[in-house]
Design an enzyme around this catalytic site. Structure first.
Site, PDB file in Angstrom:
ATOM      1  N   ASP A 171       0.861  -1.190   0.000  1.00 24.81           N
ATOM      2  CA  ASP A 171       0.000   0.000   0.000  1.00 24.81           C
ATOM      3  C   ASP A 171       0.895   1.238   0.000  1.00 24.81           C
ATOM      4  O   ASP A 171       1.035   1.934   1.005  1.00 24.81           O
ATOM      5  CB  ASP A 171      -0.887  -0.061   1.259  1.00 24.81           C
ATOM      6  CG  ASP A 171      -1.822   1.117   1.356  1.00 24.81           C
ATOM      7  OD1 ASP A 171      -2.516   1.237   2.383  1.00 24.81           O
ATOM      8  OD2 ASP A 171      -1.851   1.937   0.409  1.00 24.81           O
ATOM      9  N   SER A 172       1.531   1.462  -1.123  1.00 27.60           N
ATOM     10  CA  SER A 172       2.602   2.474  -1.203  1.00 27.60           C
ATOM     11  C   SER A 172       2.072   3.780  -1.784  1.00 27.60           C
ATOM     12  O   SER A 172       1.020   3.812  -2.424  1.00 27.60           O
ATOM     13  CB  SER A 172       3.718   1.957  -2.115  1.00 27.60           C
ATOM     14  OG  SER A 172       3.277   2.027  -3.463  1.00 27.60           O
TER      15      SER A 172
HETATM   16  N1  SAM Z   1      -3.439   4.127   1.757  1.00 20.45           N
HETATM   17  C1  SAM Z   1      -3.314   5.425   1.100  1.00 20.45           C
HETATM   18  C2  SAM Z   1      -4.226   5.454  -0.080  1.00 20.45           C
HETATM   19  O1  SAM Z   1      -5.406   5.466   0.115  1.00 20.45           O
HETATM   20  O2  SAM Z   1      -3.709   5.474  -1.204  1.00 20.45           O
HETATM   21  C3  SAM Z   1      -1.947   5.800   0.623  1.00 20.45           C
HETATM   22  C4  SAM Z   1      -0.874   4.931   0.904  1.00 20.45           C
HETATM   23  S1  SAM Z   1      -0.107   5.107   2.451  1.00 20.45           S
HETATM   24  C5  SAM Z   1      -0.397   6.692   3.038  1.00 20.45           C
HETATM   25  C6  SAM Z   1       1.560   5.118   1.857  1.00 20.45           C
HETATM   26  C7  SAM Z   1       2.515   4.919   2.985  1.00 20.45           C
HETATM   27  O3  SAM Z   1       3.693   4.242   2.542  1.00 20.45           O
HETATM   28  C8  SAM Z   1       3.001   6.231   3.608  1.00 20.45           C
HETATM   29  O4  SAM Z   1       2.531   6.322   4.919  1.00 20.45           O
HETATM   30  C9  SAM Z   1       4.534   6.137   3.541  1.00 20.45           C
HETATM   31  O5  SAM Z   1       5.159   6.661   4.698  1.00 20.45           O
HETATM   32  C10 SAM Z   1       4.749   4.646   3.423  1.00 20.45           C
HETATM   33  N2  SAM Z   1       6.031   4.240   2.818  1.00 20.45           N
HETATM   34  C11 SAM Z   1       6.686   4.821   1.790  1.00 20.45           C
HETATM   35  N3  SAM Z   1       7.827   4.135   1.518  1.00 20.45           N
HETATM   36  C12 SAM Z   1       7.883   3.091   2.412  1.00 20.45           C
HETATM   37  C13 SAM Z   1       8.803   2.028   2.640  1.00 20.45           C
HETATM   38  N4  SAM Z   1       9.912   1.896   1.885  1.00 20.45           N
HETATM   39  N5  SAM Z   1       8.532   1.139   3.627  1.00 20.45           N
HETATM   40  C14 SAM Z   1       7.401   1.263   4.392  1.00 20.45           C
HETATM   41  N6  SAM Z   1       6.487   2.256   4.230  1.00 20.45           N
HETATM   42  C15 SAM Z   1       6.731   3.155   3.243  1.00 20.45           C
END
Ligand code: SAM
Length: 294
Positions: A171-172
Site C-alpha cells: 500500500d505504497s
Molecule cells: N493508503 C493510502 C491510499 O489510500 O492510497 C496511501 C498509501 S499510504 C499513506 C503510503 C505509505 O507508505 C506512507 O505512509 C509512507 O510513509 C509509506 N512508505 C513509503 N515508503 C515506504 C517504505 N519503503 N517502507 C514502508 N512504508 C513506506
C-alpha cells in the site's frame, strides 16, 4: 519527477479567501481541491505530511504534495486493495501490509473473521500518529490486538521473512522518496519469498494514463515470479486520472477462477464499493490497458 503541491491562492477570477490544494502531475495535468484550512503540516525525515479540510471531500492527507486519501473516497481504494486478494484466498490468516500507515487497508483486512495477525510495516511513524488524530475512523483499527506495527523500511523488512504470509499488500505512495524501492524487482523478489506456498501479493500499480511504463515493467517482473498474474482497476475521483490499478501475483489461487461469490454476500453490508460483481468486473480491463501488457 512530479512537482510538489502548494496551496494556490492565485486562482483567476476568484476572491482571495479561496484556497486550493493542487497536486501537479507529471504530464501537464493537475488536480485541485478547494480547501477551508490546512489543519496540519510536518516535515519528517521521509516526507512532508499535510492534512487539509476540504469543501467536497472532507479531510485530505497529502504526502509530498500527492493526495493520498480523502475521507469521502478512501473506501474505494482500501476495499479494493484488501478484499480482492482476501476473497481470492480460501482462508487468509496472516497478512503483511507495507506502507498503509493511515490504517485504511488494515481496517478492511480485520473485517475477515479468519484473520489472526496483521503486520503493518510503515517507514514513517508520524503518518500513523497523524492519522490517529485526523482520521480516527480509519486509523483506530490499528489498535486492534491482532495488529503489530513495525516502523521500518518495508524493503528491508521482507529480506528476513521466508514462507510466512498468506497475503502481502503493498500500500505504497507514488514511486518517490522512500517508496521508489517498492517498485523495484529486488523488493518484489524478496516479497515473493516472504509468501507461503499459496500466498498472494497485491500492489497498487498506479494509473495506466500516468505510469504506463511502470505498469509494463511491474507486469514483466511479476510474470517471472508468479504463475498467476492479473491487473485490476478501480475509479478513485481524487487520484490523478481517476483510475488506479492494482497488480495481483498469486502462487496458487486465481482471483477469477477460484473466486467464490457466496463468501462475499454476507459481507457486503459492511462495504461501500466492493461486492462479488465488482470483484470480477474489476479484472475486465479496457483495450488500451490490455495492449500495455502485450
Ligand atoms: N493508503 C493510502 C491510499 O489510500 O492510497 C496511501 C498509501 S499510504 C499513506 C503510503 C505509505 O507508505 C506512507 O505512509 C509512507 O510513509 C509509506 N512508505 C513509503 N515508503 C515506504 C517504505 N519503503 N517502507 C514502508 N512504508 C513506506
Amino acid at each position: 519527477m512530479q512537482e510538489k503541491s502548494e496551496v494556490n491562492t492565485d486562482i483567476p477570477n476568484s476572491s482571495k479567501e479561496e484556497f486550493w490544494l493542487t497536486e501537479y502531475g507529471p504530464r501537464n495535468t493537475a488536480i485541485s481541491l478547494r480547501v477551508k484550512y490546512k489543519l496540519f503540516e510536518k516535515k519528517t525525515p521521509y516526507q512532508k505530511i499535510e492534512i487539509f479540510d476540504s469543501y467536497d471531500y472532507g479531510r485530505v492527507m497529502a504526502l509530498d504534495g500527492f493526495i493520498m486519501l480523502t475521507e469521502k473516497d478512501e473506501f474505494i481504494y482500501h476495499e479494493m486493495i484488501a478484499h480482492v486478494p482476501l476473497f481470492t484466498h480460501p482462508e487468509p490468516k496472516h497478512v503483511l501490509v507495507i506502507g498503509g500507515g493511515d490504517g485504511g487497508a488494515v481496517r478492511e483486512i480485520l473485517k475477515h473473521k479468519s484473520i489472526e495477525k496483521v503486520e503493518l510495516v510503515e517507514i514513517d511513524e508520524e503518518v500513523v500518529k497523524t492519522s490517529k488524530i485526523y482520521f480516527p475512523e480509519i486509523a483506530s483499527y490499528l489498535e486492534d490486538e491482532r495488529v503489530e506495527i513495525n516502523f521500518q523500511d518495508g524493503i528491508e523488512y521482507v529480506k528476513f521473512k521466508h514462507g510466512v504470509y498468506d497475503i502481502i499488500l503493498i500500500d505504497s505512495p507514488d514511486p518517490v522518496g522512500p517508496a521508489v524501492g517498492l517498485f523495484e524487482e529486488s523488493f518484489y523478489k524478496n516479497a515473493f519469498a516472504s509468501l507461503n506456498d499459496s500466498g498472494i501479493i497485491v500492489a497498487q500499480s498506479e494509473s495506466p494514463f500516468i505510469f504506463p511504463d511502470l505498469i509494463k515493467r511491474v507486469f514483466s517482473i511479476f510474470k517471472k515470479y508468479f504463475p498467476i498474474v492479473h491487473f485490476y482497476i478501480a475509479n478513485v475521483p481524487t487520484y490523478a486520472s481517476g483510475m488506479i490499478s492494482f497488480v495481483l501475483g498469486s502462487r496458487k489461487f486465481d482471483p477469477i477462477k477460484d473466486f467464490n461469490p457466496e463468501r462475499v454476500k454476507s459481507f457486503v453490508s459492511t462495504l461501500k464499493y466492493y461486492n462479488e460483481k465488482v470483484h470480477l468486473a474489476s479484472f475486465a480491463l479496457p483495450n488500451f490497458f490490455i495492449n500495455l501488457l502485450k
